[in-house]
Design a protein around this motif. Structure first.
Motif, PDB file in Angstrom:
ATOM      1  N   PRO A  91       0.833  -1.218   0.000  1.00 39.64           N
ATOM      2  CA  PRO A  91       0.000   0.000   0.000  1.00 39.64           C
ATOM      3  C   PRO A  91       0.866   1.266   0.000  1.00 39.64           C
ATOM      4  O   PRO A  91       1.914   1.315   0.655  1.00 39.64           O
ATOM      5  CB  PRO A  91      -0.825  -0.123   1.278  1.00 39.64           C
ATOM      6  CG  PRO A  91      -0.044  -1.057   2.153  1.00 39.64           C
ATOM      7  CD  PRO A  91       0.660  -2.004   1.238  1.00 39.64           C
ATOM      8  N   ILE A  92       0.431   2.284  -0.723  1.00 38.97           N
ATOM      9  CA  ILE A  92       1.135   3.568  -0.775  1.00 38.97           C
ATOM     10  C   ILE A  92       0.355   4.557   0.079  1.00 38.97           C
ATOM     11  O   ILE A  92      -0.781   4.926  -0.247  1.00 38.97           O
ATOM     12  CB  ILE A  92       1.256   4.064  -2.232  1.00 38.97           C
ATOM     13  CG1 ILE A  92       2.090   3.069  -3.039  1.00 38.97           C
ATOM     14  CG2 ILE A  92       1.877   5.457  -2.288  1.00 38.97           C
ATOM     15  CD1 ILE A  92       2.163   3.374  -4.505  1.00 38.97           C
ATOM     16  N   GLU A  93       0.958   4.971   1.186  1.00 35.58           N
ATOM     17  CA  GLU A  93       0.247   5.800   2.145  1.00 35.58           C
ATOM     18  C   GLU A  93       0.226   7.268   1.759  1.00 35.58           C
ATOM     19  O   GLU A  93      -0.680   8.004   2.136  1.00 35.58           O
ATOM     20  CB  GLU A  93       0.884   5.631   3.531  1.00 35.58           C
ATOM     21  CG  GLU A  93       0.784   4.198   4.066  1.00 35.58           C
ATOM     22  CD  GLU A  93       1.447   4.040   5.421  1.00 35.58           C
ATOM     23  OE1 GLU A  93       2.042   5.036   5.901  1.00 35.58           O
ATOM     24  OE2 GLU A  93       1.375   2.938   5.988  1.00 35.58           O
ATOM     25  N   SER A  94       1.217   7.715   1.028  1.00 31.94           N
ATOM     26  CA  SER A  94       1.283   9.126   0.640  1.00 31.94           C
ATOM     27  C   SER A  94       0.244   9.422  -0.436  1.00 31.94           C
ATOM     28  O   SER A  94       0.241   8.793  -1.498  1.00 31.94           O
ATOM     29  CB  SER A  94       2.685   9.469   0.127  1.00 31.94           C
ATOM     30  OG  SER A  94       2.697  10.765  -0.416  1.00 31.94           O
ATOM     31  N   TYR A  95      -0.635  10.382  -0.175  1.00 30.97           N
ATOM     32  CA  TYR A  95      -1.679  10.739  -1.131  1.00 30.97           C
ATOM     33  C   TYR A  95      -1.081  11.359  -2.391  1.00 30.97           C
ATOM     34  O   TYR A  95      -1.541  11.095  -3.509  1.00 30.97           O
ATOM     35  CB  TYR A  95      -2.657  11.717  -0.480  1.00 30.97           C
ATOM     36  CG  TYR A  95      -3.702  12.239  -1.440  1.00 30.97           C
ATOM     37  CD1 TYR A  95      -4.787  11.452  -1.801  1.00 30.97           C
ATOM     38  CD2 TYR A  95      -3.586  13.521  -1.984  1.00 30.97           C
ATOM     39  CE1 TYR A  95      -5.741  11.918  -2.692  1.00 30.97           C
ATOM     40  CE2 TYR A  95      -4.536  13.998  -2.875  1.00 30.97           C
ATOM     41  CZ  TYR A  95      -5.616  13.203  -3.224  1.00 30.97           C
ATOM     42  OH  TYR A  95      -6.556  13.678  -4.107  1.00 30.97           O
ATOM     43  N   HIS A 136       0.476   8.633  -4.500  1.00 34.39           N
ATOM     44  CA  HIS A 136      -0.602   7.836  -5.085  1.00 34.39           C
ATOM     45  C   HIS A 136      -1.210   8.555  -6.291  1.00 34.39           C
ATOM     46  O   HIS A 136      -1.442   7.944  -7.349  1.00 34.39           O
ATOM     47  CB  HIS A 136      -1.666   7.571  -4.026  1.00 34.39           C
ATOM     48  CG  HIS A 136      -2.780   6.678  -4.492  1.00 34.39           C
ATOM     49  ND1 HIS A 136      -3.876   7.141  -5.199  1.00 34.39           N
ATOM     50  CD2 HIS A 136      -2.974   5.330  -4.355  1.00 34.39           C
ATOM     51  CE1 HIS A 136      -4.681   6.142  -5.476  1.00 34.39           C
ATOM     52  NE2 HIS A 136      -4.165   5.026  -4.976  1.00 34.39           N
TER      53      HIS A 136
END
Length: 510
Positions: A198-202, A205
Motif C-alpha cells: 500500500p502507498i500511504e502518501s496521497y 498515489h
C-alpha cells in the motif's frame, strides 16, 4: 541467454543483407537498372518462413539485461502468430503494392523492420524498451504512410501520423518520468513487486495514477481506440492501400499482448483505471459504428468498423482476469482473420478494376458501396463470401464473430470485481451498438443482391474474376479463412484453450 533471441538476430541480419544485396542489383548497369519488387517479395516470404521455423524449434527461455526482455512460451507463441499473420497478409500487400505501381523495393525492407520491432515488443517487459521499440515501429509506419510520393493525400497522411505520434510520445514520456520518479523503476517485475504494498502518501498515489493514465492512453492511441482514434481515419484513408493493410492488421496482436502484460504489472492501480477502460471501449464501439453509418466509400467504412471492433477488445481488457484476457485474444484472432478477408477482397477488386481499365485507358477510381450493385448476378461465389465475412464481423450466428462477441459480453457481465448493475448496463450498451452496426453490413449485402442496376457502369469493373498463379494463392488463403470462420463457431474450445494457455503463462510469471 542470447540464443533465445537468435530469431530476432537472424531477422535483423537478413534485413541488412537484403538491403545491401538489392541495392547492388538495382544500381547495376549490366542488368539495366531492373525493377525487382517481385524478387524482394519472395525474399521477404523466405525470411518469414525461416524465422517461423527457428521459433518453432526454439526451446530456450531466458531474460535479457535485468528483465528488460523476457522470452518464454507465451511470447514464442505470440511471435509465431504474428509471423503467420504477416505471411498471410504479405500476399495481399504485394497485390495492392503492384496495383498502385509504387515500384520501390525498400517498402518490404521497411515492413520487415517494423515487424522486427513488433516481435521484440512482444517479449518486452520494461517501459524503456517499449518506448524504443514503439518509436522504431512508428518511424517505419510514418514512411509507409507517405510512401506514395506523388500523392498529396499520402504525404498528408504521413505528416498527420508523424505529428500525432510525436504528441502521444510526449504524453508517454511524461507518464514514464512520473512513474520512475515515484518508484525508481520502469521494469514490470519491479513495478509488480513495489505496487503490491500500500502507498500511504496521497501525493505519490495521485502521481502514480496520473502516470498510469498517461501510459495507458498511449497504448489506446496505438490501437486506435476512441477517444484516441482521431488520427486513424485520415491516416488510413490517405495512405497507400498496401500501407493501410499493414497498419490495420499487423501490429494489433503484439500491442494487445503488451497491453495485457502492462495491466498485470500495475496490479492494484488497475482498479483506478478499470472503469475508464470500459468507458473507452463503449465509446470506441459507439464512435466507430455511428460514423460508419454515413460512409459511402468502402475503405472508410472498413476503417470505422475496425475502430468499433477495437472497442470490444478494450471493454474485455477492463475485466483483466484470466478468462477475460483469453476471450480478448480469441476475439482478436477472429477479428484479424476477418480483416485479412475484407482487405483481400478490397484489394482484389482494385486489381480487377485496374486490369479492365488498362484496356480502355481509364483511371482506377475509389471503391464505393454502390460499385457493388447487382454483384450477385455476375459473381455468386464472391457475393456469398461477402455474406460470411460481413455477417461474421457483425456478430450474426452461426459464424465465429458472433461467438467472439458473446464471450466478451459474458465476461463483462460475469465480472465480480465491479458493480453488477454497471456491468450489465455496459454489456447491454455493447449489444445495442453491435445490433446497430449490422445495418451497414446488411446495406452492403442488400446492394450486392437486391439493388437494381444503375445507369453508370462502375460495377462492371468488379464483375470479372482473373486467374493467375499469384491470385490463385490469394484465393486459397481466402477460402481457408472463410472455412475457419464457419468451423470455429462449432468447435471453439480448441482455440479458447489455446488462448487460456497463453494467458496462464503470463499469470504464472506474475
Amino acid at each position: 541467454m542470447y540464443k533465445s533471441f537468435f530469431p530476432e538476430i537472424f531477422l535483423s541480419m537478413s534485413i541488412l543483407f537484403q538491403l545491401i544485396y538489392n541495392i547492388k542489383i538495382i544500381n547495376n548497369v549490366k542488368y539495366n537498372y531492373p525493377i525487382i519488387d517481385k524478387e524482394v517479395f519472395y525474399q521477404t516470404i523466405f525470411i518469414l518462413v525461416c524465422a517461423f521455423l527457428i521459433y518453432n524449434n526454439l526451446r530456450i527461455e531466458s531474460f535479457f539485461s535485468n528483465f528488460i526482455f523476457i522470452n518464454n512460451e507465451s511470447t514464442k507463441i505470440i511471435k509465431m502468430i504474428v509471423l503467420i499473420i504477416s505471411f498471410l497478409t504479405l500476399h495481399i500487400i504485394m497485390q495492392a503494392f503492384a496495383v498502385q505501381s509504387l515500384n520501390f523495393f525498400e517498402f518490404f525492407i521497411i515492413f520487415l523492420l517494423s515487424l522486427l520491432a513488433l516481435l521484440l515488443l512482444t517479449c518486452s517487459s520494461d517501459l524503456i524498451s517499449f518506448y524504443l521499440l514503439i518509436e522504431m515501429q512508428s518511424l517505419c509506419f510514418y514512411i509507409l504512410a507517405s510512401f506514395k510520393r506523388n500523392s498529396s493525400f499520402s504525404s498528408e497522411a504521413g505528416l498527420k501520423y508523424f505529428i500525432s505520434g510525436a504528441f502521444i510520445s510526449v504524453i508517454f514520456l511524461f507518464g514514464a518520468s512520473l512513474l520512475y520518479g515515484c518508484l525508481g523503476t520502469l521494469n514490470f517485475n519491479s513495478l509488480l513487486l513495489l505496487l503490491s504494498f500500500p502507498i500511504e502518501s496521497y501525493e505519490m498515489h495521485s502521481l502514480i495514477v496520473l502516470s498510469v493514465l498517461c501510459i495507458t492512453s498511449t497504448l489506446l492511441f496505438k490501437i486506435a481506440c476512441a477517444p484516441f482514434h482521431f488520427w486513424a481515419p485520415d491516416v488510413y484513408e490517405g495512405s497507400p492501400l498496401s500501407s493501410t493493410i499493414i497498419f490495420s492488421i499487423i501490429p494489433k496482436v503484439s500491442l494487445i499482448f503488451f497491453f495485457i502484460k502492462w495491466l498485470y504489472a500495475i496490479n492494484i492501480f488497475f482498479f483506478e483505471i478499470k472503469h475508464i477502460l470500459l468507458i473507452c471501449g463503449i465509446l470506441s464501439a459507439f464512435v466507430g459504428t455511428f460514423f460508419a453509418l454515413s460512409q459511402k466509400r468502402l475503405k472508410k467504412l472498413i476503417i470505422y468498423s475496425s475502430i468499433s471492433q477495437i472497442g470490444f477488445v478494450v471493454a474485455g481488457l477492463s475485466i483483466n482476469s484470466i478468462s477475460s484476457n483469453a476471450s480478448v485474444l480469441f476475439f482478436l484472432i477472429i477479428y484479424i482473420m476477418t480483416s485479412i478477408l475484407i482487405w483481400s477482397h478490397f484489394s482484389l477488386f482494385y486489381d480487377f478494376q485496374s486490369r479492365i481499365n488498362t484496356f480502355s485507358n481509364k483511371n482506377t477510381t475509389s471503391l464505393f458501396i454502390s460499385s457493388l450493385t447487382n454483384f450477385f448476378k455476375k459473381n455468386k461465389i464472391w457475393a456469398f463470401s461477402f455474406i460470411i465475412i460481413f455477417f461474421s464481423i457483425g456478430g450474426i450466428p452461426p459464424l465465429t464473430g458472433f461467438f467472439a462477441k458473446i464471450v466478451i459480453i459474458y465476461e463483462i457481465i460475469a465480472d465480480n470485481a465491479s458493480s453488477t448493475y454497471l456491468n450489465t448496463f455496459a454489456a447491454t450498451i455493447l449489444m445495442i451498438i453491435s445490433s446497430i452496426s449490422i445495418f451497414y453490413y446488411i446495406r452492403i449485402i442488400k446492394t450486392m443482391f437486391f439493388e437494381p442496376k444503375q445507369n453508370d457502369k462502375r460495377d462492371e469493373n468488379f464483375q470479372t474474376t482473373f486467374h493467375d498463379e499469384f491470385l490463385d494463392r490469394i484465393y486459397t488463403i481466402c477460402a481457408f479463412l472463410l472455412a475457419l470462420l464457419l468451423l470455429i463457431f462449432y468447435k471453439p474450445s480448441l482455440l479458447l484453450l489455446f488462448c487460456q494457455y497463453i494467458i496462464l503463462i503470463i499469470e504464472n510469471i506474475k
